[in-house]
Design a protein around this motif. Structure first.
Motif, PDB file in Angstrom:
ATOM      1  N   UNK A   1       1.056  -0.839   0.270  1.00 48.84           N
ATOM      2  CA  UNK A   1      -0.171   0.405   0.219  1.00 48.84           C
ATOM      3  C   UNK A   1       0.700   1.369   0.021  1.00 48.84           C
ATOM      4  N   UNK A   2       0.605   2.289  -1.010  1.00 44.28           N
ATOM      5  CA  UNK A   2       0.911   3.605  -0.888  1.00 44.28           C
ATOM      6  C   UNK A   2       1.472   3.465   0.522  1.00 44.28           C
ATOM      7  N   UNK A   3       2.710   4.370   1.103  1.00 41.67           N
ATOM      8  CA  UNK A   3       2.982   5.051   1.952  1.00 41.67           C
ATOM      9  C   UNK A   3       3.008   4.210   3.109  1.00 41.67           C
ATOM     10  N   UNK A   4       3.491   2.495   3.348  1.00 40.27           N
ATOM     11  CA  UNK A   4       3.768   1.951   3.780  1.00 40.27           C
ATOM     12  C   UNK A   4       5.035   0.714   3.843  1.00 40.27           C
ATOM     13  N   UNK A   5       5.077   0.418   4.607  1.00 40.30           N
ATOM     14  CA  UNK A   5       7.158   0.055   4.578  1.00 40.30           C
ATOM     15  C   UNK A   5       6.469  -2.120   3.655  1.00 40.30           C
ATOM     16  N   UNK A   6       7.458  -2.554   2.988  1.00 39.69           N
ATOM     17  CA  UNK A   6       7.374  -3.859   2.201  1.00 39.69           C
ATOM     18  C   UNK A   6       8.402  -4.126   2.733  1.00 39.69           C
ATOM     19  N   UNK A   7       8.759  -5.882   2.578  1.00 37.40           N
ATOM     20  CA  UNK A   7       9.763  -6.665   2.463  1.00 37.40           C
ATOM     21  C   UNK A   7      10.126  -7.521   1.325  1.00 37.40           C
ATOM     22  N   UNK A   8      11.017  -7.575   0.739  1.00 36.42           N
ATOM     23  CA  UNK A   8      10.937  -8.833  -0.316  1.00 36.42           C
ATOM     24  C   UNK A   8      11.499  -9.450  -0.499  1.00 36.42           C
ATOM     25  N   UNK A   9      11.076 -10.561   0.328  1.00 35.87           N
ATOM     26  CA  UNK A   9      12.337 -12.498   0.778  1.00 35.87           C
ATOM     27  C   UNK A   9      12.300 -12.960  -0.213  1.00 35.87           C
ATOM     28  N   UNK A  10      13.723 -13.080   0.003  1.00 34.67           N
ATOM     29  CA  UNK A  10      14.669 -14.796  -0.832  1.00 34.67           C
ATOM     30  C   UNK A  10      15.559 -15.752  -0.101  1.00 34.67           C
ATOM     31  N   UNK A  11      15.581 -16.847   0.092  1.00 33.67           N
ATOM     32  CA  UNK A  11      16.006 -17.906   0.173  1.00 33.67           C
ATOM     33  C   UNK A  11      16.580 -18.832  -0.782  1.00 33.67           C
ATOM     34  N   UNK A  12      17.629 -19.419   0.027  1.00 32.64           N
ATOM     35  CA  UNK A  12      18.112 -20.397  -0.271  1.00 32.64           C
ATOM     36  C   UNK A  12      18.110 -22.266  -0.013  1.00 32.64           C
ATOM     37  N   UNK A  13      17.948 -23.072  -1.492  1.00 36.57           N
ATOM     38  CA  UNK A  13      17.739 -24.352  -1.163  1.00 36.57           C
ATOM     39  C   UNK A  13      19.014 -25.279  -1.226  1.00 36.57           C
ATOM     40  N   UNK A  14      19.252 -26.365  -0.766  1.00 38.18           N
ATOM     41  CA  UNK A  14      19.662 -26.314   0.407  1.00 38.18           C
ATOM     42  C   UNK A  14      19.078 -24.788   1.605  1.00 38.18           C
ATOM     43  N   UNK A  15      18.893 -25.172   2.404  1.00 34.31           N
ATOM     44  CA  UNK A  15      19.441 -23.593   3.252  1.00 34.31           C
ATOM     45  C   UNK A  15      20.343 -24.195   4.379  1.00 34.31           C
ATOM     46  N   UNK A  16      21.227 -22.580   3.965  1.00 35.99           N
ATOM     47  CA  UNK A  16      22.024 -22.669   4.554  1.00 35.99           C
ATOM     48  C   UNK A  16      22.498 -21.275   5.061  1.00 35.99           C
ATOM     49  N   UNK A  17      24.044 -20.921   5.465  1.00 37.66           N
ATOM     50  CA  UNK A  17      24.114 -19.970   6.520  1.00 37.66           C
ATOM     51  C   UNK A  17      24.394 -18.430   5.258  1.00 37.66           C
ATOM     52  N   UNK A  18      23.892 -17.349   4.948  1.00 40.18           N
ATOM     53  CA  UNK A  18      23.940 -17.268   3.947  1.00 40.18           C
ATOM     54  C   UNK A  18      24.881 -15.694   4.201  1.00 40.18           C
ATOM     55  N   UNK A  19      25.393 -15.652   5.525  1.00 42.10           N
ATOM     56  CA  UNK A  19      25.619 -14.287   6.509  1.00 42.10           C
ATOM     57  C   UNK A  19      27.442 -13.986   6.283  1.00 42.10           C
ATOM     58  N   UNK A  20      28.131 -14.438   5.152  1.00 43.41           N
ATOM     59  CA  UNK A  20      29.244 -14.514   4.551  1.00 43.41           C
ATOM     60  C   UNK A  20      29.060 -14.453   3.176  1.00 43.41           C
TER      61      UNK A  20
END
Length: 462
Positions: free
Chosen positions: A13-32
């Protein structure tokens, strides 16, 4: 690994905040890992995460301070970018890009921005404007749907205008013919949010005062005027048609008379041209009469008349003898000088006859020639070279080697008539038929008999 994005578009909605998510498979640490979010048509980055911190060097100016990375689930393989205070230009397709050393993958995220603007404002422009009702609303995204409805739920066709400067402003006009509609409602609907805003309008009776009793009178007067105009137009057209037909009937005989006169003139002209052409052809044919297709019969009749005249006056034939000294070395002249076998006469004659033996399978020729022709070797026997002959060439009897004038049967006795009128003619003395005639020129000079034997056991006797 592979990167996975949302399967459905994300609505903001106009003026609100929104999050655009993505994930990796298989699950692993993506911090680095190195993480990027950018529009699909790459012109800069929305957010860059490198070396465990956000980078701003290559970030688009409109997203600086408006985005942040959600780090709560990095160790579980999920990362998301948060866009603060969503605006209309954020409505687009994004790509999230994950890279670990030389390996990388990406996925797409679609963001649809929607916003409901102001409620519609409705007002009447007045009778002077043909009874128009105007509905206006602004601040909508994407382009909204506008609809006029009656109190009964009936929908009206409207004329609408839309202006867009990031957000949409609409203007819808309804033309009302009478007060039977009562209340009307203008509604504006956001197609993504399904949110609708409406405004009702009551149409007062004085608004249609222009259509009260005067309307009926006006319609009656207008109908009468239309009938009068139609009647006048019909009368004028009928009079015009009658005059046109009368004029055509008057012009028809004159036109036919002119056409007949033109046809006569063309016929006279064609007759004069044809007479001139026939006169020209007659003069040409008269000049070439002696060379026409009737020449053989004419020559034959003349030759037969000459034969009869010779018998009547009992003119003795001219004695002709062969000159051995003028003969080719390969030809032999008989002792009485009247026949030749493989071996021409010293003077011209008016008429002479030659008897031919063994003519079929031999090569020979007889006729006349000029005094100055070449006698040694083989010569091209043609009028251009001074020879006017007939004979056997191969197995064909013809007038000369290049004219195929076949005569069947091959004559056993040939007569040669040298005429003063410029022709040399050959006749079959067995039946008196004409074989061939050569035209002569004044430069031909005195002509002499000519004989030629090339092969076979043919014998020529004068």
């Amino acid at each position: 690994f592979m990167v996975i994005g949302p399967s459905e578009p994300i609505v903001a909605v106009l003026g609100a905040d929104i999050t655009l998510p993505c994930l990796v498979s298989p699950a692993m640490d993506v911090e680095n890992m190195e993480l990027w979010w950018f529009p699909s048509k790459f012109s800069g980055a929305v957010l860059i995460y490198q070396n465990q911190r956000e980078q701003t060097e290559e970030q688009l100016a409109e997203y600086r301070g408006q985005t942040s990375l959600v780090k709560d689930f990095l160790t579980q393989g999920e990362a998301a970018v948060r866009i603060h205070h969503v605006q209309a230009f954020d409505n687009r397709l994004y790509t999230c890009f994950f890279q670990m050393r030389i390996f990388y993958e990406e996925a797409s995220v679609e963001l649809k921005v929607a916003g409901a603007g102001s409620a519609p404002q409705v007002h009447i422009t007045g009778p002077e404007k043909d009874g128009r009702i105007v509905c206006m609303a602004s601040g909508w995204f994407p382009k909204p749907q506008v609809q006029w409805r009656a109190l009964s739920g009936e929908k009206f066709l409207t004329f609408s205008e839309t202006q867009a400067q990031g957000l949409f402003t609409i203007k819808a006009i309804l033309v009302v013919r009478d007060s039977s509609s009562g209340n009307v409602t203008c509604s504006v609907l956001n197609p993504i949010l399904g949110q609708e805003k409406a405004m009702a309008m009551f149409i007062p009776e004085p608004f249609f005062s222009w259509s009260s009793p005067w309307k009926l009178a006006f319609m009656v007067i207008l109908t009468v005027l239309m009938l009068l105009l139609l009647g006048a137009a019909f009368y004028i057209m009928r009079e015009h048609t009658a005059k046109l037909q009368e004029m055509q009937e008057w012009e028809k005989p004159h036109r036919e008379q002119e056409e007949d006169q033109q046809i006569k003139e063309e016929a006279l002209k064609a007759r004069d041209e044809l007479q001139g052409d026939l006169a020209h052809r007659f003069l040409c044919c008269l000049a070439d009469w002696r060379k026409s297709v009737y020449l053989p019969d004419w020559q034959k009749e003349k030759f037969q008349a000459w034969q009869v005249l010779k018998l009547l006056v009992t003119v003795s034939a001219v004695t002709v003898s062969l000159d051995p000294e003028s003969a080719h070395s390969s030809l032999a002249v008989s002792d009485n000088k009247t026949s030749v076998t493989w071996k021409n006469l010293p003077k011209g004659s008016e008429h002479w006859e030659v008897e031919i033996r063994n003519a079929e399978r031999s090569e020979w020729a007889l006729g006349v020639c000029r005094r100055d022709v070449e006698k040694n070797g083989w010569n091209q026997e043609s009028p251009e070279k001074g020879f006017w002959v007939v004979g056997m060439y191969g197995y064909t009897f013809s007038s000369l080697p290049y004219i195929s004038e076949h005569v069947v049967p091959i004559p056993q006795r040939v007569g040669d008539l040298d005429l003063e009128k410029g022709d040399v003619s050959f006749y079959n003395m067995t039946d008196g038929s004409h074989i061939f005639s050569f035209p002569l020129t004044y430069s031909s000079g005195t002509l002499f008999p000519y004989f030629r034997l090339r092969s076979g056991d043919v014998s020529l006797t004068i």
